[in-house]
Design a protein around this motif. Structure first.
Motif, mmCIF file in Angstrom:
data_model
loop_
_atom_site.group_PDB
_atom_site.id
_atom_site.type_symbol
_atom_site.label_atom_id
_atom_site.label_comp_id
_atom_site.label_asym_id
_atom_site.label_seq_id
_atom_site.Cartn_x
_atom_site.Cartn_y
_atom_site.Cartn_z
ATOM 1 N N ASP A 229 22.362 75.212 23.046
ATOM 2 C CA ASP A 229 23.866 75.551 22.597
ATOM 3 C C ASP A 229 24.074 75.224 21.140
ATOM 4 N N PHE A 230 23.484 74.165 21.171
ATOM 5 C CA PHE A 230 23.791 73.369 19.871
ATOM 6 C C PHE A 230 22.990 74.546 18.445
ATOM 7 N N ALA A 231 21.759 74.932 19.040
ATOM 8 C CA ALA A 231 21.039 75.820 18.154
ATOM 9 C C ALA A 231 21.990 77.086 17.691
ATOM 10 N N ALA A 232 22.299 77.657 18.841
ATOM 11 C CA ALA A 232 23.221 78.817 19.047
ATOM 12 C C ALA A 232 24.232 78.932 18.049
ATOM 13 N N ASP A 233 25.069 77.615 17.605
ATOM 14 C CA ASP A 233 26.080 77.452 16.841
ATOM 15 C C ASP A 233 25.571 77.064 15.369
ATOM 16 N N ASN A 234 24.049 77.121 15.414
ATOM 17 C CA ASN A 234 23.476 76.683 14.093
ATOM 18 C C ASN A 234 23.930 75.132 13.625
ATOM 19 N N ILE A 235 24.030 74.318 14.755
ATOM 20 C CA ILE A 235 24.174 72.955 14.287
ATOM 21 C C ILE A 235 22.927 71.929 14.920
ATOM 22 N N LEU A 236 21.598 72.545 15.017
ATOM 23 C CA LEU A 236 20.904 71.847 15.619
ATOM 24 C C LEU A 236 20.402 70.284 15.083
ATOM 25 N N GLY A 237 20.826 70.204 13.865
ATOM 26 C CA GLY A 237 20.709 68.788 13.222
ATOM 27 C C GLY A 237 21.491 67.891 13.827
ATOM 28 N N TYR A 238 22.857 68.325 14.422
ATOM 29 C CA TYR A 238 23.645 67.180 14.950
ATOM 30 C C TYR A 238 23.206 66.814 16.398
ATOM 31 N N PHE A 239 22.571 67.981 16.963
ATOM 32 C CA PHE A 239 21.999 67.470 18.314
ATOM 33 C C PHE A 239 20.688 66.354 17.980
ATOM 34 N N GLY A 240 19.999 66.350 17.325
ATOM 35 C CA GLY A 240 19.083 65.412 16.818
ATOM 36 C C GLY A 240 19.723 64.153 16.679
ATOM 37 N N GLN A 241 20.777 64.180 16.003
ATOM 38 C CA GLN A 241 21.492 62.915 15.587
ATOM 39 C C GLN A 241 22.048 62.210 16.756
ATOM 40 N N VAL A 242 22.896 63.215 17.635
ATOM 41 C CA VAL A 242 23.330 62.341 18.907
ATOM 42 C C VAL A 242 22.018 61.989 19.872
ATOM 43 N N GLN A 243 21.328 62.585 19.971
ATOM 44 C CA GLN A 243 20.181 62.078 20.781
ATOM 45 C C GLN A 243 19.494 60.680 20.248
ATOM 46 N N THR A 244 19.614 60.704 19.004
ATOM 47 C CA THR A 244 19.012 59.228 18.490
ATOM 48 C C THR A 244 20.024 58.101 18.994
ATOM 49 N N ILE B 90 34.494 70.208 10.610
ATOM 50 C CA ILE B 90 33.865 71.408 10.608
ATOM 51 C C ILE B 90 34.656 72.669 10.105
ATOM 52 N N GLY B 91 34.159 73.341 9.030
ATOM 53 C CA GLY B 91 34.698 74.331 8.299
ATOM 54 C C GLY B 91 34.593 75.682 9.087
ATOM 55 N N ARG B 92 33.909 75.802 9.841
ATOM 56 C CA ARG B 92 33.730 77.088 10.857
ATOM 57 C C ARG B 92 33.630 76.821 12.236
ATOM 58 N N LYS B 93 33.963 78.085 13.188
ATOM 59 C CA LYS B 93 34.177 77.893 14.472
ATOM 60 C C LYS B 93 32.651 77.605 15.063
ATOM 61 N N LEU B 94 32.795 77.014 16.188
ATOM 62 C CA LEU B 94 31.563 76.630 16.812
ATOM 63 C C LEU B 94 31.787 77.380 18.423
ATOM 64 N N ASP B 95 31.450 78.640 18.380
ATOM 65 C CA ASP B 95 31.766 79.677 19.330
ATOM 66 C C ASP B 95 31.248 79.105 20.806
ATOM 67 N N ARG B 96 29.868 78.739 20.669
ATOM 68 C CA ARG B 96 29.011 78.379 21.923
ATOM 69 C C ARG B 96 29.798 77.160 22.327
ATOM 70 N N LEU B 97 29.891 76.085 21.787
ATOM 71 C CA LEU B 97 30.345 75.055 22.189
ATOM 72 C C LEU B 97 31.762 75.017 22.556
ATOM 73 N N GLU B 98 32.514 76.077 22.056
ATOM 74 C CA GLU B 98 34.000 76.240 22.527
ATOM 75 C C GLU B 98 34.001 76.716 24.003
ATOM 76 N N GLU B 99 33.026 77.649 24.208
ATOM 77 C CA GLU B 99 32.573 78.159 25.626
ATOM 78 C C GLU B 99 32.299 77.046 26.617
#
Length: 323
Positions: free
Chosen positions: A131-146, A110-119
């Motif tokens: 938390d994934f939505a807060a870091d603007n990577i909600l698409g990754y959440f759907g991917q790992v759930q599948t 990833i080219g930018r920080k994931l502040d919430r996931l770091e916490e």
């Protein structure tokens, strides 16, 4: 369930064919990120393929990140490039990057920080959908759930590495009890492959209206189109530079004339003539005022207007890096 002979590296054509006819974890992630289902369907059935230096870098770093993750958590993780299908519905596929004893692994660079996931990582907690939505990577959440459903494993380790090579890892929660919950009712009629009326039966079971989506067949445009478009863009850039230079020289010429002459004057030289002319501005038809003075005039003008020549517009846009 692991699909035999589906390796992305060893059997790339079979890997692509299986993915085209079903729906993948990556595509579910795209739906989570806001892609429309018709657009997803059209993309799946087009001949377009897209790769970028970022994706190539991710594949290059993947096994190295998994190795570092194994060193940190002292657990064996098998690298993976096989397809897995959901036991209860083989329509759903995923290719997790790694598989452990009771978890799958998804690796991202990833080219930018994931502040919430770091916490979350620092606190030793498990990330939620919010938390994934807060870091603007909600698409990754759907991917790992599948991936959790298709392998299946109870957890997914979401491991990331910034492009400055700082590692991190967190464990997303498992908030849905059934893979149906990944979709809202009514989406199935777009997503499912309508083989032997499966989609119709599924919609009846879910109590939603079945509306088959049939995209138009993409035209068979040769690859030379993109090369030609690249040449056009190069010429357009050259023209823009020349146009800018032309405007600068015109403005310089006008400034010299305006400082040396009076409006309306003309001088003859051996090399030619110089004329300084000031034109009056053109007036514009005030249609509202016209209607006040002559009610019905606008309608009469439209009635007397002759049709112009048809205009053809073709827009070609090449996909840029990162799109």
């Amino acid at each position: 369930m692991r699909i035999a002979n589906s390796s992305r590296e060893k059997n790339p054509q079979r890997w692509r064919d299986l993915r085209r006819d079903r729906i993948t974890a990556t595509e579910i992630g795209a739906l989570y990120s806001g892609k429309s289902i018709p657009q997803l369907y059209a993309d799946k059935h087009s001949d377009n393929s897209f790769d970028s230096p970022y994706m190539q870098w991710g594949r290059y770093r993947e096994k190295k990140i998994i190795q570092r993750l194994m060193d940190e958590i002292k657990t064996v993780i098998d690298s993976n490039d096989d397809l897995f299908s959901y036991d209860d519905d083989p329509f759903f596929l995923s290719t997790p990057d790694g598989i452990g004893s009771d978890f799958v692994v998804e690796v991202k660079t990833i080219g930018r920080k994931l502040d919430r996931l770091e916490e979350i990582e620092a606190a030793g907690g498990r990330a939620t959908k919010a938390d994934f939505a807060a870091d603007n990577i909600l698409g990754y959440f759907g991917q790992v759930q599948t991936q959790i459903f298709t392998v299946p494993k109870p957890l997914c380790l979401f491991a990331w590495e910034y492009r400055e090579k700082r590692p991190g890892v967190t464990i997303p929660n498992h908030p849905v009890e059934n893979i149906d919950d990944l979709f809202t009712p009514g989406e199935w009629h777009f997503v499912r492959v309508d083989a032997d009326d499966d989609a119709i039966r599924e919609c009846k079971r879910l109590g939603v209206e079945y509306r088959k989506y049939v995209p138009s067949e993409p035209p068979k445009i040769p690859h030379s189109l993109w090369e030609l478009q690249g040449e056009i863009e190069s010429i357009e850039r050259s023209i823009a530079v020349l146009q800018s230079d032309l405007e600068l020289k015109k403005n310089t010429l006008n400034s010299i004339v305006m400082m040396s002459m009076e409006p309306g004057s003309v001088f003859e030289y051996p090399l030619g003539s110089v004329r300084y002319t000031v034109y009056t501005s053109r007036g514009k038809l005030d249609t509202e005022k016209l209607e006040e003075v002559l009610p019905g005039a606008n309608a009469a003008i439209k009635e007397c207007t002759r049709p112009g020549k048809p205009v053809t517009r073709i827009t070609v846009k090449r996909r840029r890096e990162g799109e």
